[in-house]
Design an enzyme around this catalytic site. Structure first.
Site, short mmCIF file in Angstrom:
data_model
loop_
_atom_site.label_atom_id
_atom_site.label_comp_id
_atom_site.label_asym_id
_atom_site.label_seq_id
_atom_site.Cartn_x
_atom_site.Cartn_y
_atom_site.Cartn_z
N ASN A 217 125.32 75.11 21.14
CA ASN A 217 124.95 73.58 21.48
C ASN A 217 125.67 73.31 20.33
O ASN A 217 124.98 73.55 19.04
CB ASN A 217 123.92 72.65 21.62
CG ASN A 217 123.98 71.26 21.56
OD1 ASN A 217 124.94 71.24 22.62
ND2 ASN A 217 123.27 70.26 21.45
N GLU A 282 126.28 65.94 24.32
CA GLU A 282 125.03 64.60 23.74
C GLU A 282 125.79 63.46 24.09
O GLU A 282 126.34 62.94 23.38
CB GLU A 282 124.18 64.91 22.59
CG GLU A 282 123.66 66.13 22.32
CD GLU A 282 123.47 66.75 21.40
OE1 GLU A 282 123.23 65.46 20.21
OE2 GLU A 282 122.60 67.43 21.19
O1 G3I Z 1 108.47 59.76 16.64
C1 G3I Z 1 108.75 58.20 15.63
C2 G3I Z 1 107.89 57.39 15.51
O2 G3I Z 1 106.38 57.62 15.12
C3 G3I Z 1 108.14 56.36 13.68
O3 G3I Z 1 107.44 55.12 14.62
C4 G3I Z 1 109.21 56.48 14.08
C5 G3I Z 1 109.63 55.54 12.66
O4 G3I Z 1 111.14 56.02 11.86
O5 G3I Z 1 110.24 57.52 13.96
C6 G3I Z 1 110.21 58.34 15.14
O6 G3I Z 1 111.17 59.56 15.07
C7 G3I Z 1 112.35 59.25 15.61
C8 G3I Z 1 112.72 60.18 16.61
O7 G3I Z 1 113.88 60.95 16.53
C9 G3I Z 1 111.43 60.32 17.46
O8 G3I Z 1 112.29 58.79 18.30
C10 G3I Z 1 112.77 59.74 14.72
O9 G3I Z 1 112.67 58.41 13.55
C11 G3I Z 1 114.13 59.75 14.29
O10 G3I Z 1 115.43 59.62 14.02
C12 G3I Z 1 114.61 60.75 15.10
O11 G3I Z 1 115.63 60.73 15.47
C13 G3I Z 1 115.97 61.45 16.50
C14 G3I Z 1 117.20 62.58 16.17
O12 G3I Z 1 117.84 63.60 16.99
C15 G3I Z 1 116.70 63.23 14.60
O13 G3I Z 1 117.17 64.65 14.21
C16 G3I Z 1 116.89 61.02 17.80
O14 G3I Z 1 116.03 60.45 18.71
C17 G3I Z 1 117.86 61.69 18.71
O15 G3I Z 1 118.72 61.10 19.81
C18 G3I Z 1 118.79 62.99 17.74
O16 G3I Z 1 119.41 63.55 18.87
C19 G3I Z 1 120.68 64.50 18.02
C20 G3I Z 1 120.08 65.95 18.98
O17 G3I Z 1 118.80 66.30 18.52
C21 G3I Z 1 121.60 66.99 18.63
N1 G3I Z 1 122.38 66.69 17.84
C22 G3I Z 1 122.65 65.37 17.48
C23 G3I Z 1 122.00 63.73 17.99
C24 G3I Z 1 121.61 63.06 17.43
O18 G3I Z 1 121.51 62.90 16.09
#
Ligand code: G3I
Length: 473
Positions: A217, A282
């Site tokens: 992916n 995605e």
């Molecule tokens: O769970 C914690 C929470 O406890 C905390 O309060 C908060 C504060 O920052 O953070 C939360 O974690 C977040 C996590 O997602 C869960 O929501 C992180 O901040 C946040 O940065 C994290 O981002 C994720 C990202 O991947 C990380 O690389 C996105 O939700 C998610 O949509 C994104 O998904 C990726 C795919 O896995 C791979 N391809 C790209 C795609 C988009 O970035």
């Protein structure tokens, strides 16, 4: 509390820390802003009146990325259950979520999503087993032989836990660099195990759950380009040598700076011609109204035109929970109203809308803007606990579109980080200053924003890290 500093020098300035410390002391959520220049019916309703039902009518699935912590929200769960027949856990199956500590596995959040999906007869895409991001620091610190053991153990434990329940696994995620090099991305796996880590991961995965489809992916591979050529050559080589691979995922995160490529369908087709399924894994498309709707329609039509395009997953349900919420890239508005993009996707799937569109849109997309490229970096402590805290830096483009940004984060004495997300990190020789550049999120329309985050182990020092001015390119 917000502090604006317009100095473009990029160096730590002491007032930040003082004020940020106060912000943390006051509420734990301090804010520091720094300015610088296969058919499956799921719970489908009447045939063709929902995304899942219409896709099933075409022999495809239509899924959504799901976060466990939203399943309790009735609008969220109802929309998921009504419209979709596949799910991908958005974060809950990633390495840091399931094996934050070596050999201690925590599947509770991911299990919640898998149970929900099973109860609704939805497919589950497993995301993801081997990825450089959201990787616990204990993994990055291992020497080669131990890293190999840890990687194979991780794959084995996670796939065994979900054996028989997963339609397709993203076995390896994002292992190639952006740009024209066609090279593999530097990562603990690549750097210590070499190119062979990818096929080893696939071979291990096949041995654990032979019934699951095994996917590679990636993003920025949606059109024919140097990066997709590199992935294409790897898949061709795997097929020629009998390395087990069944599918390639095209993430398809689009916006005005990274639009749906004109050769999107042709690119999907050339991979399919190698003898693998292709999946849109995605999908999100920033914008609104008819422009966004047309883009969604074109993506759906491209998938339907490729026999081996097995299905489409959108990266979230309502805009408000998107990783790019400000770009309103999804099919449902914040109140779960169906957007024009929803109707366009459903129509392209051959379905018939049972409900109205609530998003009038502007039809214009996002103005790319002109002029000097600038950005701001705003630090927020989003979560604190006795041993540390999570920090988030929001990057916002100024009045011109940007294609890159850079921010330095300086840790305080005794502090260490255990993970950085949504950003690429390089460290200075002191091990205290990390320069964060984009991972996927470098292109921002004028006024648009993105964020990266990091977890800090305080080791007695709960001061906010210093965040430099944002440098745009
Ligand atoms: O769970 C914690 C929470 O406890 C905390 O309060 C908060 C504060 O920052 O953070 C939360 O974690 C977040 C996590 O997602 C869960 O929501 C992180 O901040 C946040 O940065 C994290 O981002 C994720 C990202 O991947 C990380 O690389 C996105 O939700 C998610 O949509 C994104 O998904 C990726 C795919 O896995 C791979 N391809 C790209 C795609 C988009 O970035």
């Amino acid at each position: 509390m917000t502090i604006n500093v317009s100095d473009a020098g990029g160096r730590h300035r002491s007032p930040f820390r003082v004020l940020a410390r106060r912000a943390l002391a006051l509420g734990g959520a301090g804010l520091v802003s720094v300015t610088g220049v296969v058919a499956l019916s799921g719970s489908a309703h009447a045939a063709g009146s929902t995304l899942g039902a219409a896709a099933a009518g075409q022999g495809r699935y239509f899924g959504a990325a799901v976060a466990a912590n939203h399943l309790g929200e009735s609008g969220y769960a109802t929309t998921l259950d009504t419209e979709f027949n596949a799910v991908t856990p958005e974060n809950e199956m990633k390495w840091d979520a399931v094996e934050g500590t070596r050999n201690t596995f925590n599947f509770s959040n991911a299990d919640q999503i898998v149970s929900h999906a099973q109860s609704k007869n939805m497919k589950v895409r497993g995301h993801t087993l081997v990825w450089h991001s959201q990787l616990p620091s204990w993994v990055s610190g291992l020497a080669a032989a131990d890293l190999r053991t840890a990687m194979n153990n991780h794959i084995t434990q996670v796939m065994t836990h979900y054996k028989g329940k997963i339609y397709a696994w993203d076995v390896v995620n994002e292992a190639f660099q952006d740009g024209s090099s066609g090279a593999r991305r530097s990562s603990p796996f690549q750097d210590k195990l070499g190119n062979g880590f990818i096929e080893e991961a696939f071979t291990t995965a096949r041995s654990v759950d032979p019934a699951a489809k095994l996917c590679y992916n990636d993003y920025n591979t949606d059109g024919v380009n140097a990066k997709s050529n590199a992935v294409y050559n790897m898949v061709k080589d795997f097929k020629a040598r009998g390395v087990p691979i069944d599918c390639v995922g095209f993430q398809s995160h689009f916006n005005s700076n990274s639009p749906v490529p004109s050769d999107y369908q042709a690119n999907l087709q050339r991979f399919a011609d190698l003898g693998v399924d292709v999946q849109i894994t995605e999908l999100d498309i920033e914008g609104s109204g008819s422009a966004q709707a047309t883009n969604y329609s074109n993506v759906v039509k491209a998938c339907l035109a490729v026999t081996r395009c097995a299905g489409i997953t959108v990266w979230g349900i309502p805009d408000k929970y998107s990783w790019r919420a400000s770009g309103t890239p999804l099919l449902f508005d914040d109140n779960y109203g169906k957007k024009a993009a929803y109707t366009a996707a459903l129509t392209a799937l051959g379905g018939t809308s049972g409900g109205g569109t609530t998003d009038p849109g502007t039809g214009g997309g996002t103005d790319p803007g002109t002029g000097t490229k600038t950005c701001t970096a705003t630090y927020t402590a989003t979560q604190t606990w006795s041993g540390g805290f999570n920090g988030q830096v929001t990057i916002k483009a100024g009045s011109a579109a940007i294609t890159g940004w850079s921010v330095k984060v300086t840790l305080g004495a005794s502090q260490t980080t255990t993970g950085v997300w949504n950003g690429t990190t390089s460290w200075d020789s002191t091990g205290k200053v990390m320069t964060i550049t984009p991972s996927y999120n470098g292109s921002l329309a004028a006024g648009a924003s993105t964020s990266f985050g990091f977890t800090v182990q305080a080791n007695g020092n709960t001061a906010a890290p210093a965040v430099s001015v944002c440098t745009a390119s």
